[in-house]
Design a protein around this motif. Structure first.
Motif, PDB file in Angstrom:
ATOM      1  N   VAL B 154       0.716  -1.223   0.028  1.00  0.00           N
ATOM      2  CA  VAL B 154       0.069   0.134   0.072  1.00  0.00           C
ATOM      3  C   VAL B 154       0.827   1.316   0.041  1.00  0.00           C
ATOM      4  O   VAL B 154       2.212   1.302   0.337  1.00  0.00           O
ATOM      5  N   TRP B 155       0.282   2.228  -0.431  1.00  0.00           N
ATOM      6  CA  TRP B 155       1.073   3.740  -0.641  1.00  0.00           C
ATOM      7  C   TRP B 155      -0.177   4.614   0.503  1.00  0.00           C
ATOM      8  O   TRP B 155      -1.254   4.774   0.160  1.00  0.00           O
ATOM      9  N   ALA B 156       0.586   5.517   1.123  1.00  0.00           N
ATOM     10  CA  ALA B 156       0.046   6.600   1.787  1.00  0.00           C
ATOM     11  C   ALA B 156       0.330   7.758   0.907  1.00  0.00           C
ATOM     12  O   ALA B 156       1.397   8.279   0.640  1.00  0.00           O
ATOM     13  N   LYS B 157      -0.905   8.555   0.453  1.00  0.00           N
ATOM     14  CA  LYS B 157      -1.032   9.561  -0.365  1.00  0.00           C
ATOM     15  C   LYS B 157      -1.352  10.983  -0.144  1.00  0.00           C
ATOM     16  O   LYS B 157      -2.561  10.749   0.676  1.00  0.00           O
ATOM     17  N   GLY B 158      -0.889  11.749  -0.418  1.00  0.00           N
ATOM     18  CA  GLY B 158      -1.428  13.380  -0.388  1.00  0.00           C
ATOM     19  C   GLY B 158      -2.358  13.659  -1.107  1.00  0.00           C
ATOM     20  O   GLY B 158      -2.714  12.850  -2.151  1.00  0.00           O
ATOM     21  N   PRO B 159      -3.114  14.880  -1.122  1.00  0.00           N
ATOM     22  CA  PRO B 159      -4.193  15.225  -1.752  1.00  0.00           C
ATOM     23  C   PRO B 159      -3.929  15.391  -3.204  1.00  0.00           C
ATOM     24  O   PRO B 159      -4.807  15.430  -4.234  1.00  0.00           O
ATOM     25  N   VAL B 160      -2.737  16.164  -3.545  1.00  0.00           N
ATOM     26  CA  VAL B 160      -2.432  16.567  -4.979  1.00  0.00           C
ATOM     27  C   VAL B 160      -1.056  15.593  -5.027  1.00  0.00           C
ATOM     28  O   VAL B 160      -1.091  14.992  -6.182  1.00  0.00           O
ATOM     29  N   MET B 161      -0.025  15.648  -4.297  1.00  0.00           N
ATOM     30  CA  MET B 161       1.175  14.807  -4.800  1.00  0.00           C
ATOM     31  C   MET B 161       1.629  14.496  -3.461  1.00  0.00           C
ATOM     32  O   MET B 161       1.105  14.572  -2.395  1.00  0.00           O
ATOM     33  N   ASP B 162       2.709  13.637  -3.570  1.00  0.00           N
ATOM     34  CA  ASP B 162       3.383  13.025  -2.120  1.00  0.00           C
ATOM     35  C   ASP B 162       2.838  11.521  -1.985  1.00  0.00           C
ATOM     36  O   ASP B 162       1.533  11.338  -1.948  1.00  0.00           O
ATOM     37  N   ALA B 163       3.727  10.691  -2.351  1.00  0.00           N
ATOM     38  CA  ALA B 163       3.318   9.277  -1.914  1.00  0.00           C
ATOM     39  C   ALA B 163       4.319   8.657  -0.951  1.00  0.00           C
ATOM     40  O   ALA B 163       5.533   8.587  -1.360  1.00  0.00           O
ATOM     41  N   TYR B 164       4.053   7.659  -0.042  1.00  0.00           N
ATOM     42  CA  TYR B 164       4.898   6.895   0.687  1.00  0.00           C
ATOM     43  C   TYR B 164       4.561   5.471   0.590  1.00  0.00           C
ATOM     44  O   TYR B 164       3.375   5.089   0.957  1.00  0.00           O
ATOM     45  N   ARG B 165       5.473   4.601   0.327  1.00  0.00           N
ATOM     46  CA  ARG B 165       5.140   3.291   0.296  1.00  0.00           C
ATOM     47  C   ARG B 165       5.304   2.702   1.679  1.00  0.00           C
ATOM     48  O   ARG B 165       6.348   3.261   2.319  1.00  0.00           O
ATOM     49  N   VAL B 166       4.400   2.042   2.324  1.00  0.00           N
ATOM     50  CA  VAL B 166       4.412   1.940   3.592  1.00  0.00           C
ATOM     51  C   VAL B 166       4.161   0.307   4.020  1.00  0.00           C
ATOM     52  O   VAL B 166       3.542  -0.317   3.079  1.00  0.00           O
ATOM     53  N   PHE B 167       4.792  -0.304   4.967  1.00  0.00           N
ATOM     54  CA  PHE B 167       5.106  -1.841   4.981  1.00  0.00           C
ATOM     55  C   PHE B 167       4.397  -2.093   6.452  1.00  0.00           C
ATOM     56  O   PHE B 167       4.313  -3.401   6.728  1.00  0.00           O
TER      57      PHE B 167
END
Ligand SMILES: [Zn+2]
Lengths: 224, 754
Positions: B154-167
């Protein structure tokens, strides 16, 4: 001036003057007798256990990573080796050649019930590359798999899902060969799929690959 | 002066380049005598120093600019040039779109709103799907369960940009913190990762008319996944028609890019959407598709030089070029300067774009939602049975912190296990209760009453289970501690699984009578787990197969066991691993010549995933086991957490309420000693006021701090604590009945009496 390196100027094809097609035909004549690796078994329990372990790993890897499982290349490096191969030896090796790797790949795919066939290939490189390989293999049979600017390589054919043809999986570099170039350095010059009539991969002795209609069990020049 | 004059922004080119330089090169190819102004916000923007710009414009970094005046500067310069403006970043385009200008070639502001992430509306038009997602404000337990269901891919994502893969859960919390630092109190979401081939489609459109598209097939990517070399191809007719339709529907002007992933089944998934040309745009021009020139031609009516395909393939190179003397590099940064900035943008872009992001969307931004006190708390539904149980057990006489047993809720999981055992399956299913998870007498009694057997990891646990009614003949013993049968008075166990070959030899040497089934735990396939016998080499496989063949006493049944926590791997991965385990077992059976009669699949389900697992996956798995291992008579599962984690709640009281900048923090009288796994997984948190109101706390940025002076004693975050919370109110933490109970410790309450 020609020191064996690829020159950028138009007209140099790295074949020392011969036309590309003639060079490929020459290579086919030289390399025609090469046969794919068959991994053999000793009569005792050593090879039975080794082969069973290999098939178990293949099936288990298939369950967790799908097709084609990357474990073979993670386990075996590519390089020269002595032939013939026995199961109990090959599982202990760290380095095997493309032909043994293709044989393992075929066994691995058969273990999960996938139809598979050996594909022999002639690939185009340049004199410098081929010369270097000849040195690398000096103590392992020499240049028997090299000809001019071309080399012999072994891959495997698998079903192309959703279309009637086949796809060629190159286990050495872990890629499908459908997007590899058909001209220039590292291109595929000719292919020969060795296939039983009942495998379903070459109905009527022919198969489709990259939109080409090719004969099974025979060399097909595909170079542009 | 040339008739084509264009201001191009975002000209930095590094490992994660902006498109400015590519735009300039493409426009020079289409309009060799064009006049191009390169604009950026630092003299470090490397593309500014190339020969493709006729003029350079260095503005102050985004954090230092007066934004209204800067917009006026852009428009003034555009009018002076009688030219066009092509922004190179989504953020700048977003900012400029707020007050549109016909010569700024970007989509209208409404498009940014209509195509907001996660793009459900876009996917209604395009032949693409949107990966499953959940708002990060949906409640921590729901978010956690979403991640578990998708195997933590899964990815945690911001409203316009920015995405973090989380484990894992810690990763989600960190991502939420980083997103909030940049974006303030916006909506973030967690989205499923899609495995497949990336398809990047660039397009140009003018007033709703699609001018052209190009697709890049990446061949080499940077560590950030950015294209370094690739081949230009064309979109499928279906995708092309859909993009044309979408562009018309949205009345799009400007460049754009769709980031898609094609999965193994050929399905296209929409991952991201950019409101400007991508950085690889000149690769398309090299391949004969000059989209920037098509856009300028549509806007100006001046036809470009027709593009020529130099090669369908392109590659990037690294070149050293002279820096323009008019815009020299700034002084080097101080050696100790921290690079710990929470945005991926910052590392690669010298123009300070994160500052624009914060100014537009961050806590201070105009677009940010209002401050805490005005923000209405989202109301989360409270399960009525749960509410009743809490009101029954929590009251003024309860000494807190207290772990409270909820028998009616505890029964749910045991009933599920009992029902599973009664299913019509080709092989008998034996659920066993994992005693270590919580050896509470009441839980063991309940397990036995529902027909579960006991699974133990020590003779102490076996004796405890025997005391509570489980005979050893219905108890399964697992390592890693080698079994000493003398500690069990020589009574025969149902099964014992060795965790090592040494331990297996020891069991075999004792002959029959130790357990009806003697088996071994196999190392979870290809995971690097510390447990079980490893079969990763043919040599080890041979030794293990020979040990079973030569040493296992006749008359003893053989079994294998493997264990992975489903809550860590997710159900899909767990099932794949279980099937891999069956394959290894099948070969071991063949190679040893001893039939496998018991197969233990372990446990590790969350309470929420256990029921669906039993219903949707277990019957198929048992049938598969029966096919591949036809001698198996017992399939064992070992639910622990699944049946007991909701059996208890931890009840605490509020000691203090603190207000910091824009969040509220409360200090509870519980701490990590009572909830040792607080940081590892979330629970539902409830507030029970003195007046008897029970709220579930979700959707916010508030935190509950533990009572001890340890930095990591934070019991929960991401909550909205309602304004009517008061000191003395109860905080109720769910999911406190598994390891939270068995691994609790005494801390911070005074001295020890030895
Ligand atoms: Zn052998």
């Amino acid at each position: 001036m020609n020191n064996g390196l690829v020159m950028k100027c138009v007209g140099n094809n790295g074949h020392g003057g011969a036309s590309p097609r003639a060079a490929i035909e020459q290579a086919i004549v030289k390399l025609d007798g090469l046969r794919p690796t068959v991994i053999e078994s000793h009569p005792g329990r050593c090879c039975l256990l080794a082969r069973e372990w290999f098939c178990a790993q293949s099936r288990a890897h298939h369950e967790v990573s799908g097709l084609p499982a990357p474990w073979l290349r993670e386990r075996w490096m590519w390089g020269p080796q002595h032939h013939p191969d026995y199961w109990c030896e090959v599982v202990e090796r760290t380095t095997i050649d493309c032909s043994a790797l293709a044989a393992l790949t075929c066994e691995s795919l058969r273990a999960i019930g996938e139809p598979v066939a050996t594909v022999q290939m002639i690939e185009h490189f340049d004199p410098s590359t081929v010369q270097n390989w000849a040195h690398y293999w000096r103590e392992h049979g020499g240049a028997y798999w090299l000809s001019g600017s071309t080399s012999y390589h072994v891959a495997v054919a698998v079903r192309a899902l959703g279309s009637p043809g086949i796809r060629i999986w190159n286990p050495t570099v872990e890629c499908f060969s459908e997007q590899r170039p058909l001209a220039g350095y590292g291109s595929i010059a000719a292919v020969r799929m060795l296939v039983d009539a009942d495998s379903g991969l070459a109905p009527g002795g022919a198969f489709a690959w990259r939109g080409l209609h090719l004969r099974a069990n025979d060399w097909n020049i595909v170079s542009l | 002066m040339s008739s084509i004059r264009v201001i191009i922004s975002c000209c930095h080119t590094g490992p994660n380049p902006a498109p400015g330089l590519g735009l300039a090169r493409s426009l020079k190819a289409g309009y060799p005598d064009s006049f191009l102004v390169g604009k950026d916000h630092s003299t470090q923007a490397s593309g500014l120093h190339t020969e493709f710009f006729d003029e350079v414009w260095v503005a102050r970094p985004w954090g230092e600019l007066h934004l209204v005046d800067h917009r006026a500067q852009i428009i003034a310069r555009l009018e002076e040039l009688d030219g066009y403006y092509l922004p190179g970043s989504d953020l700048e385009a977003r900012w400029l779109a707020e007050e549109s200008h016909p010569r700024i070639l970007i989509p209208g502001i409404d498009i940014f709103r209509r195509t907001a992430k996660p793009f459900e509306k876009v996917a209604e038009i395009l032949p693409v799907r949107v990966p499953a997602f959940i708002g990060l404000d949906a409640g921590d337990r729901e978010v956690y369960n979403f991640a578990v269901d998708h195997g933590w891919k899964v990815w945690a994502k911001g409203p316009v940009m920015d995405a973090y893969r989380v484990f894992n859960w810690t990763g989600i919390q960190q991502a939420r913190h980083s997103l909030a630092a940049c974006w303030g109190q916006q909506s973030f979401f967690l989205q499923k990762h899609i495995t497949g081939t990336e398809v990047m489609l660039a397009f140009a459109a003018y007033q709703g008319h699609l001018l052209g598209t190009a697709v890049v097939d990446k061949r080499l990517v940077t560590s950030e996944g950015k294209c370094w070399s690739g081949e230009i191809t064309t979109a499928s007719p279906e995708l092309l028609n859909a993009v044309a339709l979408l562009v018309r529907e949205l009345h799009w002007t400007g460049g754009g890019e769709l980031e898609l992933v094609k999965d193994e089944a050929g399905i296209l998934w929409l991952i991201d959407w950019n409101y400007r040309f991508p950085a690889w745009i000149h690769g398309a021009t090299i391949g004969g598709i000059n989209l920037p020139a098509l856009l300028i031609a549509a806007a100006s009516g001046v036809q470009p030089v027709p593009p020529r395909c130099a090669s369908r393939q392109f590659t990037r190179v690294v070149l050293e070029i002279p820096v323009l003397s008019s815009i020299p590099l700034p002084a080097p940064p101080p050696a100790a300067r921290s690079t710990n900035v929470p945005s991926k943008l910052s590392a690669s872009n010298p123009s300070g774009l994160p500052a624009l992001m914060q100014r537009l969307f961050g806590p201070e931004g105009r677009e940010a939602t209002s401050q805490h006190s005005d923000r209405p708390a989202r109301v989360a539904r409270v399960d009525s049975a749960f509410a009743q149980a809490i009101r029954e057990h929590v009251g003024p006489s309860l000494q807190t912190p207290a772990r409270v047993f909820l028998p009616k809720i505890a029964e749910v999981g045991f009933r599920q296990a009992q029902a599973a055992a009664a299913m019509d399956l080709p092989v008998r299913l034996t659920p066993t209760y994992s005693v270590k998870t919580n050896p509470d007498r009441r839980l063991l009694v309940m397990a036995r009453a529902h027909g579960l057997r006991a699974e133990v990891i020590s003779t102490g646990e076996a004796r405890w289970a025997r005391e509570l009614g489980f005979s050893l003949g219905e108890t399964i013993y697992n390592g890693p501690v080698p079994l000493n049968p003398a500690e069990l008075d020589g009574e025969e166990l149902s099964a014992v699984f060795a965790d090592s070959l040494e331990s297996f030899h020891g069991l075999c040497d004792r002959g029959p009578g130790v357990a009806k089934t003697v088996g071994m735990r196999l190392n979870a396939f290809d995971t690097g787990s510390r447990f079980g016998l490893r079969l990763g080499s043919a040599y080890r496989f041979g030794i293990v197969a020979n040990a079973i063949r030569d040493r296992l006493p006749r008359g003893v049944r053989f079994g294998v066991h493997s264990h992975l926590q489903s809550s860590v791997t997710g159900v899909a991965e767990w099932l794949a691993q279980a099937r891999a385990f069956v394959e290894m077992a099948s070969s071991l059976e063949f190679a040893s010549g001893r039939p496998i009669q018991m197969l233990d699949l372990g446990g590790g389900w969350t309470s929420e995933s256990f029921g669906p697992f039993l219903r949707d996956h277990l019957p198929g798995l048992v049938a598969h086991v029966h096919r591949r291992l036809p001698h198996v008579e017992d399939v064992v599962i070992e639910p622990g957490k699944a049946v007991c984690e909701q059996s208890h709640v931890l009840v605490s009281r509020i000691l203090e309420i603190r207000r910091t900048d824009w969040i509220r923090e409360v200090v509870a009288d519980a701490c990590l000693a009572e909830m040792p796994l607080a940081g590892y997984f979330p629970r539902e948190v409830y507030l029970l006021t003195a007046g008897g109101n029970l709220h579930r706390l979700v959707d916010g940025f508030d935190r509950i701090l533990g009572r001890v002076c340890m930095e990591h004693d934070i019991l929960a975050g991401g909550l909205n604590i309602p304004p009517d919370a008061e000191v003395g109110d109860w905080l109720v933490f769910s999911h406190a009945g598994a390891y939270e109970a068995s691994m609790r410790y005494t801390f911070g309450v005074g001295g020890f009496h030895e």
